[in-house]
Motif scaffolding. Structure first.
Motif, PDB file in Angstrom:
ATOM      1  N   ARG A 184      10.214   3.105 -11.549  1.00 32.23           N
ATOM      2  CA  ARG A 184       9.705   1.748 -11.748  1.00 32.23           C
ATOM      3  C   ARG A 184       9.224   1.198 -10.407  1.00 32.23           C
ATOM      4  O   ARG A 184       9.964   1.238  -9.427  1.00 32.23           O
ATOM      5  CB  ARG A 184      10.794   0.835 -12.311  1.00 32.23           C
ATOM      6  N   PRO A 185       7.974   0.630 -10.338  1.00 29.93           N
ATOM      7  CA  PRO A 185       7.497   0.037  -9.077  1.00 29.93           C
ATOM      8  C   PRO A 185       8.413  -1.095  -8.641  1.00 29.93           C
ATOM      9  O   PRO A 185       8.952  -1.845  -9.481  1.00 29.93           O
ATOM     10  CB  PRO A 185       6.092  -0.491  -9.432  1.00 29.93           C
ATOM     11  N   LEU A 186       8.549  -1.232  -7.333  1.00 33.74           N
ATOM     12  CA  LEU A 186       9.412  -2.290  -6.823  1.00 33.74           C
ATOM     13  C   LEU A 186       8.868  -3.663  -7.232  1.00 33.74           C
ATOM     14  O   LEU A 186       9.628  -4.575  -7.595  1.00 33.74           O
ATOM     15  CB  LEU A 186       9.507  -2.167  -5.291  1.00 33.74           C
ATOM     16  N   LEU A 187       7.528  -3.874  -7.175  1.00 30.75           N
ATOM     17  CA  LEU A 187       6.851  -5.076  -7.683  1.00 30.75           C
ATOM     18  C   LEU A 187       5.555  -4.630  -8.347  1.00 30.75           C
ATOM     19  O   LEU A 187       4.920  -3.685  -7.875  1.00 30.75           O
ATOM     20  CB  LEU A 187       6.522  -6.063  -6.545  1.00 30.75           C
ATOM     21  N   PRO A 188       5.141  -5.308  -9.389  1.00 30.46           N
ATOM     22  CA  PRO A 188       3.819  -4.980  -9.942  1.00 30.46           C
ATOM     23  C   PRO A 188       2.719  -5.425  -8.976  1.00 30.46           C
ATOM     24  O   PRO A 188       2.957  -6.131  -8.001  1.00 30.46           O
ATOM     25  CB  PRO A 188       3.795  -5.771 -11.256  1.00 30.46           C
ATOM     26  N   LEU A 228       0.828  -1.223   0.000  1.00 32.43           N
ATOM     27  CA  LEU A 228       0.000   0.000   0.000  1.00 32.43           C
ATOM     28  C   LEU A 228       0.861   1.271   0.000  1.00 32.43           C
ATOM     29  O   LEU A 228       0.399   2.336  -0.423  1.00 32.43           O
ATOM     30  CB  LEU A 228      -0.917  -0.001   1.218  1.00 32.43           C
ATOM     31  N   ALA A 229       2.085   1.177   0.496  1.00 27.17           N
ATOM     32  CA  ALA A 229       2.986   2.346   0.496  1.00 27.17           C
ATOM     33  C   ALA A 229       3.485   2.672  -0.901  1.00 27.17           C
ATOM     34  O   ALA A 229       4.026   3.753  -1.140  1.00 27.17           O
ATOM     35  CB  ALA A 229       4.157   2.115   1.439  1.00 27.17           C
ATOM     36  N   GLY A 230       3.351   1.761  -1.857  1.00 29.98           N
ATOM     37  CA  GLY A 230       3.728   2.039  -3.250  1.00 29.98           C
ATOM     38  C   GLY A 230       5.204   2.246  -3.453  1.00 29.98           C
ATOM     39  O   GLY A 230       5.592   3.252  -4.062  1.00 29.98           O
ATOM     40  N   PRO A 231       6.080   1.373  -3.007  1.00 26.41           N
ATOM     41  CA  PRO A 231       7.525   1.574  -3.228  1.00 26.41           C
ATOM     42  C   PRO A 231       7.877   1.460  -4.711  1.00 26.41           C
ATOM     43  O   PRO A 231       7.290   0.658  -5.446  1.00 26.41           O
ATOM     44  CB  PRO A 231       8.163   0.468  -2.395  1.00 26.41           C
ATOM     45  N   ALA A 232       8.823   2.329  -5.121  1.00 29.46           N
ATOM     46  CA  ALA A 232       9.272   2.318  -6.513  1.00 29.46           C
ATOM     47  C   ALA A 232      10.731   2.728  -6.559  1.00 29.46           C
ATOM     48  O   ALA A 232      11.224   3.449  -5.702  1.00 29.46           O
ATOM     49  CB  ALA A 232       8.425   3.266  -7.363  1.00 29.46           C
ATOM     50  N   LEU A 233      11.422   2.266  -7.557  1.00 30.15           N
ATOM     51  CA  LEU A 233      12.817   2.636  -7.784  1.00 30.15           C
ATOM     52  C   LEU A 233      12.870   3.805  -8.773  1.00 30.15           C
ATOM     53  O   LEU A 233      12.281   3.720  -9.862  1.00 30.15           O
ATOM     54  CB  LEU A 233      13.610   1.445  -8.335  1.00 30.15           C
ATOM     55  N   GLU A 234      13.581   4.906  -8.374  1.00 27.49           N
ATOM     56  CA  GLU A 234      13.736   6.076  -9.248  1.00 27.49           C
ATOM     57  C   GLU A 234      15.155   6.043  -9.818  1.00 27.49           C
ATOM     58  O   GLU A 234      16.144   6.177  -9.092  1.00 27.49           O
ATOM     59  CB  GLU A 234      13.505   7.373  -8.458  1.00 27.49           C
TER      60      GLU A 234
END
Length: 694
Positions: A665-669, A51-57
């Protein structure tokens, strides 16, 4: 560049509560001894993380070049012998060295002259402010270290500051320092100028004399010399000799081997003012205009007037009225004309008749007073043509005209002569048409014949002299051959410039500078722009000879600007002390300081820059030891030193970069998170379903 970023689907407080609930459930399961508690806790935390929406920038970086600022001091003091060549060599070598450093750009800033001296600190602050701190690798200043705006120095720097001093270690200079100088002074009374003569640098043994010769002159005349001690403050008395500007010129003899003589002289302008203009007015025969002079002089707050009127002539001195019953004040002739005569700036005789009140020796003393620099003004009536005329007294030889004994009783309009159109006392009084001024008529004058070099400024009936001006010794004499000037004040037939005429006559008699018929004036207009004005009774003037501070002489032509007036507009090449000459006329003109700020201190040194240099980790080095090599040094290490090839200075690489693009890019879809959470839950369920063998 890769960074972890979050894009929460719920408020952070809700996500935090979910994570806390997962931890509590896992803890409860552990307390009850339930197997699979860890997998359930991890499943709850995974749900909260999803739910926190982790993503790699992912960012793309581009390296930025380092910046080195090179300050090139080209102020006037850098033109002293040998320094310009040092600056040129250092700038060329450093520019080439900076260009050879990988990923390094040069920012060159040239500092020139300004009205306030060398603004090196201002240029430094502006150059630093124009560049980002993250790219600034170093600052190099090629200068003599003498700046005049230390308040503008930056508080700190992100890179080392290196100061490369021009000049030679053996340089020395002697300068004249004016510590205090008055702007005004009373005429004839001493004022004090505080000064000192100071040596700077490595003074050679032959010049360590302990004292030097000081040359002093006022308005370029009567130069005096005096020996003064070195490096000691002293007071120099000066006496203003006249009203207006008294230019005091002070100079040192040049010392062999010193850097410059531009700071060996000073010009101080002291405005001479009178405490009070002391005037003695003696009225004789009563007449309609008797109060004209009194009213004029009393209207001027700067005039201290003593007025006596002769109301009791000698022929009634021996009547039967007791002296103690008389209300008249006795005329203090001895006190006024013998004891205190030199206290007066002007003596006016208004229709005064020689009736035995003053003995001959008193008139002789008045004549001596005029020849020594005093002034008298005679406003004459019919008594001038009688046996009671002042001309028949011992005062006669100094009067500018001799009466013929004839009184002309007929109306006339005063006219200006050719000399009157030139003379400052009467110049301009006739208005736009001086040949036919719009003035009222007068009714009477006494005929006289001018003597010697007396100047007739105005004429009256039958073109006879009306106003005559003359110089006697050091003093002035003015003669008005009519007592009818009061008609102008009463507006008779339109009147005329009574007050202005009488004021000018009185002030010319008292040697006011603006009314001198032979004068050389210089009006400084803007910066170094000057208007020269030459007043003269001659038909031509000029060219004006101008001697510059460096001794060069130029000729400035003067153009006619009215009768007896010649002008020229001129711009000086540089500040300093200029000497003007036209025939016998001399004047000293100070444009800016006699020694510009650039030349006040000329020995190369950097006391004002040293604190900033030390705080930044830089160095102060002399170019006389050669141009230092340029190196790159890491932050925290020494930025200067001595190597095998000589001294070196360092700049600090900054490794600055800029981001040219970003990709998130999201850490996981979403399905990946779902699979992870489901897998953790399933693993926990399977772990609970297992039974240990009994």
């Amino acid at each position: 560049m890769t960074q972890l970023r979050f894009d929460p689907a719920l408020p952070w407080w809700a996500i935090g509560m979910l994570a806390a609930l997962a931890v509590l459930v896992a803890a409860f399961a552990l307390w009850r001894g339930m197997r699979g508690w860890a997998w359930r806790g991890l499943a709850g935390l995974a749900a909260a993380l999803a739910l926190a929406g982790p993503a790699l920038e992912l960012g793309t970086r581009a390296a930025l070049s380092d910046i080195v600022i090179l300050l090139d001091d080209r102020s006037a003091s850098q033109a002293l012998p040998g320094r310009a060549a040092q600056v040129d060599q250092a700038v060329d070598d450093l520019s080439a060295g900076i260009a050879a450093l990988p990923g390094t750009d040069l920012r060159r800033v040239t500092v020139g002259d300004s009205d306030d001296g060398t603004a090196l600190a201002t240029a430094l602050s502006r150059a630093i402010a124009a560049e980002p701190d993250a790219r600034l690798a170093g600052v190099i200043a090629v200068t003599d270290g003498r700046l005049h705006d230390p308040q503008m120095l930056p508080q700190g720097m992100a890179a080392p500051l290196h100061v490369l001093l021009t000049g030679q270690p053996q340089d020395w200079d002697r300068r004249l320092v004016i510590e205090e100088a008055p702007a005004f002074g009373l005429i004839g009374e001493e004022v004090t100028i505080r000064l000192r003569v100071e040596d700077q640098g490595l003074v050679p043994e032959a010049s360590r004399t302990g004292s030097v010769t000081l040359r002093l002159s006022v308005d370029g005349e009567d130069e005096q010399t005096v020996a003064v001690p070195l490096n000691t403050s002293l007071s120099l008395p000066v006496t203003p000799g006249h009203a207006g500007q008294n230019v005091v010129q002070i100079a040192l003899d040049d010392a062999p081997g010193e850097l410059t003589d531009r700071n060996n002289a000073a010009a101080i302008s002291i405005n001479g003012v009178r405490d009070r203009l002391r005037v003695l007015l003696v009225s004789g025969e009563p007449h309609a205009g008797e109060r004209t002079w009194r009213n004029l002089l009393k209207s001027d707050a700067a005039v201290d007037l003593i007025h006596f009127t002769i109301l009791r002539p000698p022929e009634i001195m021996f009547d039967d009225v007791p002296v103690d019953e008389l209300s008249l004040i006795a005329f203090p002739t001895r006190e006024l004309f013998l004891e205190r005569i030199d206290d007066f700036d002007l003596i006016i005789f208004d229709r005064y008749s020689v009736r035995g009140i003053l003995p001959p020796e008193y008139y002789m003393n008045i004549a001596r007073y005029v020849e020594d620099g005093g002034a008298i003004l005679v406003s004459a009536g019919p008594e001038m043509a009688s046996v009671e005329s002042l001309n028949l007294s011992p005062l006669g030889p100094i009067l500018p005209a001799r009466p013929t004994g004839r009184v002309i009783d007929q109306p006339f309009t005063p006219r200006l002569t050719d000399e009157g159109r030139r003379h400052p006392v009467t110049a301009g009084l006739g208005g736009p048409d001086p040949d036919a001024p719009d003035w009222g008529r007068w009714l009477r004058l006494s005929e006289v014949t001018p003597t010697g070099d007396a100047q007739v400024a105005m004429t009256g009936a039958e073109d006879k002299p009306l106003l005559i001006l003359d110089r006697v010794g050091e003093g002035r004499v003015a003669l008005l051959t009519s007592d009818q000037v009061w008609l102008w004040g009463r507006g008779f037939e339109g009147g005329g410039p009574q007050l202005e005429l009488l004021r000018r006559i009185a002030h010319w008699s008292m040697k006011e500078p603006e009314l001198e018929e032979e004068a050389l004036l210089a009006d400084v207009r803007d910066g170094l722009a000057v208007r020269f004005t030459r007043r003269t009774m001659q038909d031509s003037a000029g060219p004006l000879q101008v001697t510059a501070p460096d001794g060069s002489i130029s000729q400035v032509p003067l153009a006619a600007d009215g009768p007896g007036r010649f002008v020229a507009d001129w711009t000086a090449p540089e500040p300093g002390l200029y000497r003007l000459a036209d025939g016998d006329m001399r004047r000293v003109l100070a444009l800016g300081p006699a020694a510009p700020r650039e030349f006040e201190e000329t020995v190369a040194d950097a006391p004002l820059l040293t604190p900033l240099v030390e705080a930044s980790g830089g160095s102060v080095q002399r170019l006389s030891d050669g141009v230092p090599d340029l190196r790159q040094t890491r932050a925290g290490r020494a930025a200067s030193g001595d190597g095998l090839g000589g001294p070196w200075i360092g700049v600090t690489p900054r490794d600055a970069a800029t981001v040219t693009g970003l990709d998130r890019r999201p850490l996981l879809p979403g399905w990946g998170w779902l699979a992870l959470i489901a897998g953790l839950i399933l693993t926990g369920w399977l772990a609970e379903g297992r039974r240990r063998p009994a």
